[in-house]
Design a protein around this motif. Structure first.
Motif, PDB file in Angstrom:
ATOM      1  N   ARG A 173       0.821  -1.222   0.000  1.00  0.00           N
ATOM      2  CA  ARG A 173       0.000   0.000   0.000  1.00  0.00           C
ATOM      3  C   ARG A 173       0.848   1.262   0.000  1.00  0.00           C
ATOM      4  NH1 ARG A 173      -3.581  -0.672   4.707  1.00  0.00           N
ATOM      5  NH2 ARG A 173      -2.499  -2.643   5.045  1.00  0.00           N
ATOM      6  N   CYS A 195      -4.396  -5.399   1.037  1.00  0.00           N
ATOM      7  CA  CYS A 195      -3.554  -4.964  -0.088  1.00  0.00           C
ATOM      8  C   CYS A 195      -4.080  -5.505  -1.416  1.00  0.00           C
ATOM      9  CB  CYS A 195      -2.111  -5.388   0.138  1.00  0.00           C
ATOM     10  SG  CYS A 195      -1.321  -4.444   1.457  1.00  0.00           S
ATOM     11  N   VAL A 221      -6.795  -3.171  -2.392  1.00  0.00           N
ATOM     12  CA  VAL A 221      -6.277  -1.861  -2.822  1.00  0.00           C
ATOM     13  C   VAL A 221      -5.689  -1.970  -4.235  1.00  0.00           C
ATOM     14  CG1 VAL A 221      -4.501  -0.107  -2.361  1.00  0.00           C
ATOM     15  CG2 VAL A 221      -5.963  -0.936  -0.505  1.00  0.00           C
ATOM     16  N   GLU A 254      -8.324  -1.897  -7.007  1.00  0.00           N
ATOM     17  CA  GLU A 254      -8.919  -0.602  -7.345  1.00  0.00           C
ATOM     18  C   GLU A 254      -8.340  -0.024  -8.637  1.00  0.00           C
ATOM     19  OE1 GLU A 254     -11.380   0.705  -5.687  1.00  0.00           O
ATOM     20  OE2 GLU A 254     -11.486   2.669  -6.655  1.00  0.00           O
TER      21      GLU A 254
END
Ligand code: THU
Length: 139
Positions: A56, A96, A99, A102
């Motif tokens: 991240r 993670c 994320v 995305e």
């Protein structure tokens, strides 16, 4: 930027991990479509939940630099006592994975988890996070 070089950059980022509590050091290197690389290391905190993972941090570096065309990530993680040859394939945690989801097409985004530049496993994000929820669901 070949896979081995990306792994080497993840290993190098791992050397900058701040992980005095777990003593588990993680480095990540993300590559964009033109070969630009953004790296990250895990950053722990005395208030444990405030810890951020290496992946991240790398995503944050890319996005805050205006880049979201990320194609692959290399991850290297293991206990502090381990240096170049790691005993773990440090697969990314669930947060993670989400994320990364995305900003990527999970069918083609590649995740390399490395014990060394010569010893690594490769997955697509879809393999690690099947049937995922993403931005398209909100259209
Ligand atoms: N960690 C990462 O950096 N990435 C992951 O995907 C899993 C866990 C870090 C967080 C914490 O500093 C340490 O590894 C132990 O959980």
């Amino acid at each position: 930027m070949d896979d081995k070089e990306l792994i080497r950059l993840a290993m190098d980022a791992r050397s900058r991990s701040y992980s005095p509590y777990s003593e588990y050091r993680v480095g990540a290197a993300l590559v964009c479509s033109d070969g630009t690389v953004f790296t990250g290391a895990n950053i722990e905190n005395a208030s444990y939940p405030a810890t951020v993972c290496a992946e991240r941090v790398a995503v944050g570096n890319a996005i805050s630099s205006g880049r979201s065309d990320i194609k692959a990530i290399a991850i290297a993680g293991g206990k502090s006592s381990e240096t170049s040859a790691l005993s773990d394939y440090a697969t990314p945690c669930g947060i993670c994975r989400q994320v990364l989801r995305e900003f990527t097409d999970p069918r083609v985004f590649r995740v390399l988890v490395a014990r060394s530049v010569d010893d690594y496993k490769e997955f697509t994000l879809d393999e690690l996070l099947p049937e995922s929820f993403g931005p398209d669901h909100l259209n």
